[in-house]
Write a protein that holds these residues in place. Structure first.
Motif, PDB file in Angstrom:
ATOM      1  N   SER A  30       0.800  -1.219   0.000  1.00 59.54           N
ATOM      2  CA  SER A  30       0.000   0.000   0.000  1.00 59.54           C
ATOM      3  C   SER A  30       0.832   1.266   0.000  1.00 59.54           C
ATOM      4  O   SER A  30       1.953   1.313   0.490  1.00 59.54           O
ATOM      5  N   SER A  35     -18.274   2.882   3.143  1.00 63.68           N
ATOM      6  CA  SER A  35     -16.978   2.675   3.784  1.00 63.68           C
ATOM      7  C   SER A  35     -17.117   2.564   5.293  1.00 63.68           C
ATOM      8  O   SER A  35     -17.964   3.216   5.908  1.00 63.68           O
ATOM      9  N   GLU A  69      -8.992  -0.135   1.707  1.00 65.40           N
ATOM     10  CA  GLU A  69      -9.896   0.551   0.788  1.00 65.40           C
ATOM     11  C   GLU A  69      -9.180   1.411  -0.249  1.00 65.40           C
ATOM     12  O   GLU A  69      -9.773   1.801  -1.250  1.00 65.40           O
ATOM     13  N   TYR A  70      -7.913   1.719  -0.011  1.00 69.28           N
ATOM     14  CA  TYR A  70      -7.156   2.525  -0.967  1.00 69.28           C
ATOM     15  C   TYR A  70      -5.818   1.859  -1.282  1.00 69.28           C
ATOM     16  O   TYR A  70      -4.756   2.422  -1.039  1.00 69.28           O
ATOM     17  N   PHE A  92      -7.574  10.914   1.033  1.00 74.98           N
ATOM     18  CA  PHE A  92      -8.467   9.773   0.898  1.00 74.98           C
ATOM     19  C   PHE A  92      -9.898  10.295   0.760  1.00 74.98           C
ATOM     20  O   PHE A  92     -10.523  10.675   1.766  1.00 74.98           O
ATOM     21  N   LYS A  98     -15.736   7.334   0.535  1.00 75.18           N
ATOM     22  CA  LYS A  98     -16.279   6.224  -0.245  1.00 75.18           C
ATOM     23  C   LYS A  98     -17.607   5.793   0.356  1.00 75.18           C
ATOM     24  O   LYS A  98     -17.714   5.626   1.574  1.00 75.18           O
TER      25      LYS A  98
END
Length: 345
Positions: A161, A190, A228-229, A184, A187
């Motif tokens: 990441s 999320s 998530e990223y 970020f 989302k």
């Protein structure tokens, strides 16, 4: 549905934050009232929170570790109604847009934060914040790299990441070439929003064990950001870099007894060769990294248990009391005794 519940859903997007905390955040403070009348920035920090020497050298305000005197993580609401001047800091910072929007200038780049967006700012990152309106609630979450263990970073490494690289640069290396912030965006669906708002609740309600719970939530939050990223930017890591990551994981698992000679024997290198390789790739010596991991584990025990310090030392593999206290103070800018005073039990 009551008006209070309806207002909570509108304000937080569905997660029911504590009504008392929401009222605290929406309330206009006396300092904000001054700024609302004058539209000019009013100093919100004591002089001891600003490093005068570094500020003079950097030609901008440098905020120091004053915020962490009695806690591992510091959280505050950003004051509204006036531009906040350009500044930097000696710690990591998250800006979370709870409601409304904000404009930040980070290292000369304009960023717009909308509700649910999270901005992670590097140590030394220069940024300013345009005036917020009454309905704009921006939360500042400050934490030091000392709160991040090598064990935690090693787990993040498995996801290749961008966040791992960002945090790793402060924990085991001084040679990062990364930009000074990570944004970020929100989302839908999320879990990140709920975790952050749990952290905010815990901090402002000041309940028993809140410091330990907030630290745990921070680890969860960082892991959720990685999940998530994701960004697979380590696929082309060199053989040497992969070896260092393996060694870091071993340190995180066997910090009490592991030695450089044991690792050298395991990987069929001479101790001197492995020592030089580790220093070149990690930015610190093996001894420094090992001591750092032991101190992090010791701090966790000191801040979450009543275990005597001598037993804590034994648990983490440090036998020299003078060495332990000296390194602990250098690393945490505090003492085991002072940190034990804040234990919520």
């Amino acid at each position: 549905m009551s008006n209070t519940c309806f207002w909570s859903i509108i304000f937080t997007g569905g997660f029911f934050m504590n009504t008392r905390v929401l009222n605290i955040l929406k309330n206009i403070t006396s300092l904000e009232l001054q700024q609302k009348k004058s539209h000019k920035f009013c100093e919100d920090l004591p002089s001891k929170a600003i490093n005068a020497n570094l500020s003079k050298q950097a030609n901008t305000r440098v905020l120091n570790n004053f915020f962490f005197r009695n806690r591992d993580i510091y959280i505050s609401k950003h004051n509204r109604f006036a531009d906040y001047p350009n500044h930097t800091h000696t710690f990591l910072e998250m800006n979370y847009m709870l409601h409304g929007s904000a404009t930040e200038i980070v290292d000369g780049k304009e960023l717009i934060l909308n509700a649910g967006d999270l901005l992670l700012l590097d140590i030394g990152s220069k940024h300013a914040i345009k005036a917020l309106g009454e309905d704009d609630i921006l939360i500042n979450i400050l934490f030091r790299e000392q709160t991040i263990s090598i064990n935690f970073l090693s787990d993040l490494m498995r996801n290749n990441s961008v966040l791992y690289d960002f945090l790793l640069s402060h924990t085991v290396s001084n040679t990062s070439s990364q930009k000074d912030f990570l944004l970020f965006p929100k989302k839908h669906g999320s879990e990140i929003k709920e975790t952050i708002e749990h952290i905010i609740d815990e901090y402002f309600l000041k309940r028993d064990f809140s410091n330990s719970i907030i630290k745990s939530y921070l680890s969860i939050l960082l892991t959720q950001l990685v999940r998530e990223y994701p960004l697979s930017n380590n696929k082309h890591s060199s053989k040497q870099q992969k070896l260092i990551i393996e060694i870091l994981k071993t340190v995180s698992e066997k910090y009490k007894t592991i030695t450089l000679q044991q690792l050298a024997d395991h990987y069929s290198y001479s101790e001197n060769y492995l020592s030089n390789l580790f220093k070149r790739e990690a930015g610190k010596t093996f001894s420094e990294i090992l001591t750092q991991e032991r101190l992090i584990q010791a701090h966790n025990l000191i801040s979450s248990t009543t275990m005597p310090v001598t037993i804590v030392m034994e648990q983490v593999g440090i036998s020299n009391k003078t060495f332990f206290y000296k390194k602990y103070k250098q690393f945490y800018h505090s003492t085991p005794g002072k940190d034990r005073e804040t234990l919520d039990i």
